[in-house]
Design an enzyme around this catalytic site. Structure first.
Site, short mmCIF file in Angstrom:
data_model
loop_
_atom_site.label_atom_id
_atom_site.label_comp_id
_atom_site.label_asym_id
_atom_site.label_seq_id
_atom_site.Cartn_x
_atom_site.Cartn_y
_atom_site.Cartn_z
N ASP A 234 0.90 -1.15 0.00
CA ASP A 234 0.00 0.00 0.00
C ASP A 234 0.95 1.21 0.00
O ASP A 234 1.87 1.26 0.80
CB ASP A 234 -0.84 -0.05 1.28
CG ASP A 234 -1.87 1.05 1.32
OD1 ASP A 234 -2.52 1.27 0.29
OD2 ASP A 234 -2.02 1.68 2.37
N THR B 147 0.86 4.83 0.46
CA THR B 147 0.99 5.93 1.43
C THR B 147 1.46 5.46 2.80
O THR B 147 0.86 4.58 3.41
CB THR B 147 -0.36 6.67 1.58
OG1 THR B 147 -0.79 7.03 0.28
CG2 THR B 147 -0.22 7.90 2.44
#
Length: 684
Positions: free
Chosen positions: A379, A381
């Site tokens: 993922d 961020t």
């Protein structure tokens, strides 16, 4: 773009049961069960040590009085009643030195689970009963010196083994000792020293230079650098100022800070880590169950082989004494001692070491499976990027509207969110000292943004995906670079402007991806951001591919797709909106959970959001599995070779193992397994 930040966190699937963690502390501030277990363990080590020295002192006269030893050294010290003295001394050795094994035999019979203690107890009982019979008239030679040396070596082996186990669990004890016993509580009129476990939410404590932080909390006053390395594995001291979170057990630098306590000691991050490590050490994975099964089979093989050996030699004309000696040696050498330790020692060591390096294992099987990973889905961020968005551009698309007005209205909607984009916008508003207006009729648009009424106007802060879905044209003046993330601001359904934010790629990310490549593991970027941003980050880091504009509920499908192609998938996510994907992945890794270590569905939690930790985890998982396999191969291989020798296969070639030699071999095997486990390290 991942913008589901206004949705409430889903309920945790599993919460750590703190009710079981008693409030009181031992002198180190540990939870009492840990202290109690540690105390018991220390007493048992001391007990084995004492028994060993008593047996050692008695073994010398027993050997000197034994007929076989006298023949060997060419002397004859037999005198009237010498056999009775030998019997008396050996009886002390058998009942006092052999007591732990005899007790173990009884316990295992009661539990209907014969194992190592049963075998040792059985072997020494056979040797003792036979020798006593010889003293009182049975023809043959007694076994007393063999019995004494056998018990001596067994006690030594157990003593060393227990010290090894204590060593493997030492890291956990060190974690326990991190919690200070006392805290300086700030009262309105004075400072008062209190016990750490009496602290409650909203209490204020003072942490002086060089002291340990007594409770999780938020800095109220002061500035300092804190060393959190024992909790997070992060070696650099972290600067803390007003409003920053601090973790119990962290060591304060040279500044004084006042801290508002977030919760009681029993709910602290450190207490949760201790509980988690303790649970993980006690939990059993497939490898452990395999070792347990092998140990049970070895117990059965030992008994069958021992009785078979006795019958073979006795029925082929050897003396009763010889047949008995062979049986005792086979049973002793076959004890699944090393096998019983092969996995637990590695488990204890790996789990505690992981916790010290910021890798928290909730599920042992997930950790051991990390060696099979072929693809890691990141993922974006906060894992590959710093996760700290900064406003890089504010553009007004309406002439009469100022940029600051767009920021001010957007901040009204973002003030309730903890999402990095919201934090970035609020930070900018704070820098510009803009007042944040109140909101009404607030609503989160899942995966797309948020809406609310501000000062009588309907305001939306949304992703580019929302504009596409609602056929709102993006103006020609819209221009951002590939690494910027954009949110659009709509006032009364008219496009008013946009805010561009950029998130810096972590310096460690490229190195982490490179190491994964060297280990033939594919890396895939998963993000809610647009194709441009995803492509730019993916190419900059040299990743294998990317999946862009993925909404939270679609992450699960993407993981399934990869699994359908035969990949063994690890998913790294923040553990909130990634929960379904973390659950379906073969290995779920929750990152950046900070003090919320009870992340719902992940098997492993990384305290820092550092991609290097993901790599360390996989390499450490492989190293741990290798150690387990090495120990299992050694423990079983040793038995395969030693058992036939003990049974007397090479008797005609003049090779014969005595019971004591068998015990030495068994002890050496156990020590090799213990040393091998202790050499496990986390490479960083």
């Amino acid at each position: 773009m991942k913008h589901q930040h206004h949705v409430e966190k889903p309920a945790k699937k599993e919460k750590m049961d703190h009710s079981k963690m008693a409030h009181s502390k031992t002198k180190h501030g540990s939870n009492p069960t840990m202290g109690h277990e540690g105390h018991n363990h220390a007493m048992m080590i001391a007990d084995f040590k004492k028994r060993f020295y008593v047996v050692l002192a008695l073994t010398f006269p027993i050997m000197l009085l034994s007929e076989m030893i006298q023949q060997f050294i060419g002397v004859e010290w037999q005198f009237t009643g010498s056999s009775y003295i030998l019997f008396a001394l050996s009886s002390i050795v058998f009942f006092y030195g052999g007591w732990p094994f005899l007790k173990g035999l009884v316990d295992e019979v009661k539990a209907k689970n014969p194992g190592m203690m049963f075998l040792i107890g059985f072997a020494i009982t056979v040797a003792y009963v036979y020798s006593v019979a010889v003293v009182f008239g049975l023809q043959g030679m007694d076994f007393f010196w063999e019995l004494s040396t056998l018990i001596l070596i067994m006690l030594l082996g157990h003593w060393i083994e227990m010290k090894s186990i204590a060593g493997a669990s030492k890291e956990l004890e060190l974690l326990v000792q991190l919690m200070p016993v006392d805290a300086h509580m700030v009262m309105p009129d004075m400072m008062h020293d209190v016990k750490t476990d009496t602290l409650k939410e909203n209490d204020i404590i003072l942490v002086k230079p060089g002291e340990k932080v007594a409770a999780d909390g938020v800095v109220l006053e002061g500035e300092s650098y804190l060393n959190e390395s024992m909790l997070t594995g992060e070696s650099k001291p972290v600067q803390k100022g007003k409003g920053d979170n601090v973790i119990a057990g962290a060591i304060n630098g040279n500044g004084s800070i006042k801290v508002t306590v977030s919760h009681a000691a029993k709910d602290s991050y450190l207490s949760q880590v201790i509980k988690l490590v303790d649970d993980a050490q006690k939990s059993k994975s497939k490898t452990q169950l395999l070792a347990d099964k092998a140990a049970r089979w070895l117990t059965l093989i030992a008994l069958v082989s021992g009785i078979g050996t006795f019958l073979y030699w006795y029925l082929t004309g050897q003396s009763l004494a010889f047949a008995m000696e062979r049986m005792v040696t086979v049973i002793v050498i076959c004890c699944p001692h090393a096998l019983g330790l092969a996995v637990p020692l590695v488990v204890a060591k790996s789990t505690a070491l992981s916790a010290k390096n910021g890798l928290l294992i909730k599920n042992r099987t997930a950790f051991e499976n990390s060696r099979k990973i072929t693809t890691i889905v990141f993922d974006k961020t906060g894992t590959l990027t710093v996760g700290k968005f900064e406003v890089s551009k504010v553009v007004s698309l309406q002439k009469e509207l100022l940029e600051n007005e767009i920021l001010r209205l957007a901040s009204a909607l973002e003030q309730k969110s903890e999402h990095p984009i919201a934090t970035g916008i609020l930070q900018k508003v704070k820098e510009l000292s803009l007042p944040i207006p109140a909101t009404e009729n607030f609503n989160a648009i899942t995966g797309k943004g948020v809406e609310a009424t501000v000062e009588g106007k309907k305001i939306l802060v949304v992703s580019p995906g929302y504009l596409k879905e609602n056929n709102i044209p993006i103006p020609d003046s819209f221009e951002v670079n590939d690494t910027e993330t954009v949110v659009f601001v709509l006032i009364n359904n008219a496009l008013a402007g946009f805010i561009a934010l950029s998130d810096e790629i972590r310096p460690e990310s490229a190195e982490a991806i490179k190491t994964l490549k060297q280990n033939n593991i594919k890396s895939i970027l998963l993000t809610g951001d647009n194709d441009k941003v995803a492509k730019s980050v993916s190419e900059t880091l040299g990743m294998d591919s990317f999946m862009a504009q993925v909404l939270p509920h679609q992450k699960l499908e993407k993981i399934k797709e990869l699994q359908g192609k035969g990949e063994f998938v690890a998913m790294t996510g923040d553990g909130v909106n990634d929960a379904p994907a973390l659950a379906i992945a073969d290995v779920g890794i929750a990152v950046g959970s900070g003090s919320d270590i009870a992340a719902e569905t992940a098997g492993i939690i990384l305290v820092n959001s550092n991609p290097k930790d993901v790599v360390n985890l996989i390499l450490f998982g492989k190293a741990t599995y290798r150690k387990m396999m090495q120990n299992l191969v050694w423990a079983t291989g040793y038995n395969v070779i030693a058992l036939p020798l003990a049974a007397g296969v090479l008797y005609n070639q003049g090779v014969l193992l005595s019971p004591a030699a068998g015990a030495v071999l068994m002890t050496v095997s156990t020590i090799v397994v213990a040393i091998n486990a202790s050499m496990l390290k986390v490479k960083s």
